[in-house]
Design a protein around this motif. Structure first.
Motif, mmCIF file in Angstrom:
data_model
loop_
_atom_site.group_PDB
_atom_site.id
_atom_site.type_symbol
_atom_site.label_atom_id
_atom_site.label_comp_id
_atom_site.label_asym_id
_atom_site.label_seq_id
_atom_site.Cartn_x
_atom_site.Cartn_y
_atom_site.Cartn_z
ATOM 1 N N SER A 4 -22.463 -36.988 -13.065
ATOM 2 C CA SER A 4 -21.186 -36.366 -12.733
ATOM 3 C C SER A 4 -21.328 -34.853 -12.743
ATOM 4 C CB SER A 4 -20.070 -36.815 -13.667
ATOM 5 O OG SER A 4 -18.817 -36.583 -13.019
ATOM 6 N N GLY A 5 -20.347 -34.190 -12.151
ATOM 7 C CA GLY A 5 -20.434 -32.738 -12.033
ATOM 8 C C GLY A 5 -19.097 -32.073 -12.278
ATOM 9 N N ILE A 6 -19.182 -30.801 -12.620
ATOM 10 C CA ILE A 6 -17.965 -29.995 -12.776
ATOM 11 C C ILE A 6 -18.240 -28.605 -12.213
ATOM 12 C CG2 ILE A 6 -18.535 -29.245 -15.154
ATOM 13 C CD1 ILE A 6 -15.408 -29.619 -15.678
ATOM 14 N N GLN A 7 -17.247 -28.072 -11.520
ATOM 15 C CA GLN A 7 -17.444 -26.752 -10.914
ATOM 16 C C GLN A 7 -17.191 -25.643 -11.937
ATOM 17 O OE1 GLN A 7 -15.956 -26.100 -6.852
ATOM 18 N NE2 GLN A 7 -14.770 -27.954 -7.161
ATOM 19 N N PRO A 8 -18.029 -24.613 -11.926
ATOM 20 C CA PRO A 8 -17.752 -23.469 -12.798
ATOM 21 C C PRO A 8 -16.787 -22.525 -12.085
ATOM 22 C CG PRO A 8 -19.866 -23.174 -11.712
ATOM 23 C CD PRO A 8 -19.305 -24.473 -11.207
ATOM 24 N N ILE B 234 -7.150 -29.560 -19.556
ATOM 25 C CA ILE B 234 -6.943 -30.897 -20.125
ATOM 26 C C ILE B 234 -6.920 -31.984 -19.041
ATOM 27 C CG2 ILE B 234 -5.843 -30.110 -22.271
ATOM 28 C CD1 ILE B 234 -3.141 -30.803 -21.006
ATOM 29 N N GLY B 235 -6.706 -31.603 -17.786
ATOM 30 C CA GLY B 235 -6.824 -32.566 -16.678
ATOM 31 C C GLY B 235 -8.279 -32.984 -16.506
ATOM 32 N N ASN B 236 -9.182 -31.999 -16.533
ATOM 33 C CA ASN B 236 -10.621 -32.309 -16.467
ATOM 34 C C ASN B 236 -11.018 -33.197 -17.637
ATOM 35 O OD1 ASN B 236 -11.032 -28.875 -15.652
ATOM 36 N ND2 ASN B 236 -11.352 -30.530 -14.214
ATOM 37 N N LEU C 208 -9.083 -35.229 -19.666
ATOM 38 C CA LEU C 208 -8.553 -36.596 -19.684
ATOM 39 C C LEU C 208 -9.048 -37.398 -18.480
ATOM 40 C CD1 LEU C 208 -4.870 -35.789 -20.724
ATOM 41 C CD2 LEU C 208 -6.698 -36.632 -22.205
ATOM 42 N N GLY C 209 -9.230 -36.713 -17.348
ATOM 43 C CA GLY C 209 -9.634 -37.413 -16.124
ATOM 44 C C GLY C 209 -11.126 -37.721 -16.074
ATOM 45 N N ALA C 210 -11.941 -36.850 -16.667
ATOM 46 C CA ALA C 210 -13.384 -37.028 -16.500
ATOM 47 C C ALA C 210 -14.169 -36.889 -17.807
ATOM 48 C CB ALA C 210 -13.897 -36.017 -15.469
ATOM 49 N N VAL D 197 -20.503 -42.992 -11.341
ATOM 50 C CA VAL D 197 -20.019 -41.614 -11.244
ATOM 51 C C VAL D 197 -18.610 -41.535 -11.829
ATOM 52 C CG1 VAL D 197 -19.659 -39.696 -9.630
ATOM 53 C CG2 VAL D 197 -21.341 -41.448 -9.074
ATOM 54 N N PRO D 198 -18.479 -41.129 -13.087
ATOM 55 C CA PRO D 198 -17.140 -40.996 -13.674
ATOM 56 C C PRO D 198 -16.459 -39.713 -13.184
ATOM 57 C CG PRO D 198 -18.864 -40.697 -15.353
ATOM 58 C CD PRO D 198 -19.549 -40.805 -14.045
ATOM 59 N N ILE D 199 -15.275 -39.869 -12.604
ATOM 60 C CA ILE D 199 -14.577 -38.745 -11.967
ATOM 61 C C ILE D 199 -13.070 -38.967 -12.056
ATOM 62 C CG2 ILE D 199 -16.174 -37.877 -10.194
ATOM 63 C CD1 ILE D 199 -14.727 -40.261 -8.504
ATOM 64 N N GLY D 200 -12.319 -37.939 -11.709
ATOM 65 C CA GLY D 200 -10.875 -38.076 -11.541
ATOM 66 C C GLY D 200 -10.576 -38.614 -10.148
ATOM 67 N N GLU D 201 -9.309 -38.984 -9.963
ATOM 68 C CA GLU D 201 -8.912 -39.648 -8.709
ATOM 69 C C GLU D 201 -9.210 -38.816 -7.456
ATOM 70 O OE1 GLU D 201 -4.906 -42.041 -8.226
ATOM 71 O OE2 GLU D 201 -4.683 -39.945 -7.643
ATOM 72 N N ASP D 202 -9.097 -37.483 -7.597
ATOM 73 C CA ASP D 202 -9.289 -36.623 -6.422
ATOM 74 C C ASP D 202 -10.701 -36.705 -5.836
ATOM 75 O OD1 ASP D 202 -10.407 -35.396 -8.638
ATOM 76 O OD2 ASP D 202 -9.908 -33.366 -7.997
ATOM 77 N N GLU E 217 -8.405 -43.699 -17.814
ATOM 78 C CA GLU E 217 -7.024 -44.216 -17.796
ATOM 79 C C GLU E 217 -6.042 -43.119 -17.372
ATOM 80 O OE1 GLU E 217 -6.905 -43.667 -22.607
ATOM 81 O OE2 GLU E 217 -7.420 -45.581 -21.678
ATOM 82 N N ALA E 218 -6.544 -41.895 -17.203
ATOM 83 C CA ALA E 218 -5.683 -40.790 -16.749
ATOM 84 C C ALA E 218 -6.348 -40.090 -15.563
ATOM 85 C CB ALA E 218 -5.477 -39.797 -17.891
ATOM 86 N N PRO E 219 -6.463 -40.785 -14.443
ATOM 87 C CA PRO E 219 -7.265 -40.230 -13.353
ATOM 88 C C PRO E 219 -6.606 -39.063 -12.611
ATOM 89 C CG PRO E 219 -6.332 -42.334 -12.713
ATOM 90 C CD PRO E 219 -5.941 -42.118 -14.134
ATOM 91 N N ARG E 220 -5.299 -38.861 -12.857
ATOM 92 C CA ARG E 220 -4.619 -37.760 -12.159
ATOM 93 C C ARG E 220 -3.557 -37.155 -13.073
ATOM 94 N NH1 ARG E 220 -3.395 -36.016 -6.859
ATOM 95 N NH2 ARG E 220 -1.272 -35.300 -6.702
ATOM 96 N N ILE E 221 -3.925 -36.102 -13.760
ATOM 97 C CA ILE E 221 -2.981 -35.419 -14.647
ATOM 98 C C ILE E 221 -2.244 -34.359 -13.832
ATOM 99 C CG2 ILE E 221 -2.857 -33.840 -16.635
ATOM 100 C CD1 ILE E 221 -3.397 -36.676 -17.530
#
Ligand code: AMP
Ligand code: TRP
Length: 325
Positions: free
Chosen positions: A7-11, A17-19, A21-23, A143-148, A180-184
């Motif tokens: 998985s990845g996260i942008q700097p 807290i969305g990142n 809970l979502g990922a 690949v664990p990610i948020g809904e987006d 369980e919180a894919p879109r905060i």
């Protein structure tokens, strides 16, 4: 052999807290179960306008926040995308098998093109191809990610399938894992919580600032007066209670909000206290980590070294199949 997780996260700003809970929470949960690679995707972050003087700080910040939130570098590999040149090399190859029509359908591209009209660059357009390369370079299976990001992972499956059909079987078809919180939603209650919209609470926000932000956050808009009954089902802050408050508190608020026994301010105070309690250990750990740049450099260098070795092996396989050697 454990399956590989990527998985990845942008700097691109504060981790919020969305990142989390979502990922991130899911990354931490899965860390023992999979061979986990976590990537700070700086090449993705440069597809929108940014300040070069800020980038290094943001990369260290992303590393420190994620480690503080539970990504133990002893248990997983953390690295920076641009430290492994094969990401862009494989992305170029995938560009040649990705139909433009597929990229035009991507909702993130459409949204970002609207947000950044003055800079709709080719990198923004082919962003999901680079994301596919990130995952497939290491033959990532989950690949664990948020809904987006679901649409992008779907595309990665299509690209994997197409490559395998045209050149021979190499890549798995990656599968997303949603929390369980894919879109905060953001504190405005209307748009997704997002770094670029400024509607967020950072994972290392101070207690004063958490309260300040929550106190003005939008709740159930139909509840105009303190005496009006509220509806937790449509209140964004009740969603946050579900993730930060204790079970008995959540159950109680679910009842007393509807009967107007509790007002929004009191409800927000409870949430604020619980959020502070939950985030304080992360903040403290972050403060220690961010001061020790040498240790962060060391973690990221160790990560990149492992990844370059794996990436090199995949590229040899890819080039052989494609007749490029
Ligand atoms: P980004 O900050 O865009 O790099 O996102 C990092 C991870 O957080 C991705 O898996 C996103 O899908 C996830 N994410 C971002 N914003 C949210 C949100 N508001 N709710 C849930 N997940 C999110
Ligand atoms: N595009 C993702 C986001 O904005 C970040 C990302 C880049 C990613 N490469 C990835 C996520 C690979 C999962 C897998 O959140």
């Amino acid at each position: 052999m454990k399956k590989r997780l990527f998985s990845g996260i942008q700097p691109s700003g504060d981790v919020h807290i969305g990142n989390y809970l979502g990922a991130i929470k899911n990354w931490v949960r899965l860390i023992d179960q999979y061979d986990c690679l976590f990537c700070i995707v700086d090449y993705h972050a440069i597809t929108i306008e940014y300040d070069p003087k800020e980038m290094q700080r943001r990369i260290f910040n992303a590393a420190a926040v994620n480690i503080a939130a539970g990504l133990d570098p002893e248990k997983c590999t953390i690295f920076v995308q641009s430290h492994v040149p094969e990401h862009t090399e494989l992305a170029w190859i995938f560009n040649t098998i990705t139909p433009i029509g597929h990229l035009e359908r991507m909702t993130q591209f459409k949204d970002k093109s609207k947000q950044h009209r003055e800079n709709i660059n080719a990198g923004l357009f082919t962003y999901p191809v680079l994301q596919t390369a990130d995952i497939l370079l290491y033959k990532g299976e989950v690949v664990p990610i948020g809904e987006d990001q679901v649409q992008h992972v779907e595309l990665s499956r299509e690209i994997a399938r197409k490559f395998n059909m045209r050149y021979g079987e190499i890549f798995p078809e990656p599968q997303e894992i949603l929390s369980e919180a894919p879109r905060i939603m953001g504190l405005d209650g209307k748009t997704k919580m997002s770094k670029s919209l400024g509607n967020y609470i950072s994972l290392v926000e101070s207690p004063e600032s958490i309260w300040k932000k929550l106190s003005t956050a939008v709740t159930d808009e139909n509840r105009k007066r303190r005496t009006d009954p509220g509806n937790p089902d449509i209140c964004n802050l009740f969603t946050l209670h579900k993730h930060f408050s204790k079970k008995e508190q959540i159950e109680r608020i679910n009842i007393v909000c509807r009967t107007a026994e509790i007002g929004c301010i009191e409800c927000k105070k409870i949430l604020s206290e619980n959020m502070v309690e939950h985030l304080t250990p992360i903040c403290l750990k972050y403060e220690r980590l961010i001061k020790n740049t040498d240790s962060l450099v060391n973690i990221l260098q160790t990560g990149a070294k492992r990844c370059r070795r794996m990436a090199g092996e995949t590229m040899i396989e890819v080039k052989k199949k494609m007749g490029l050697v």
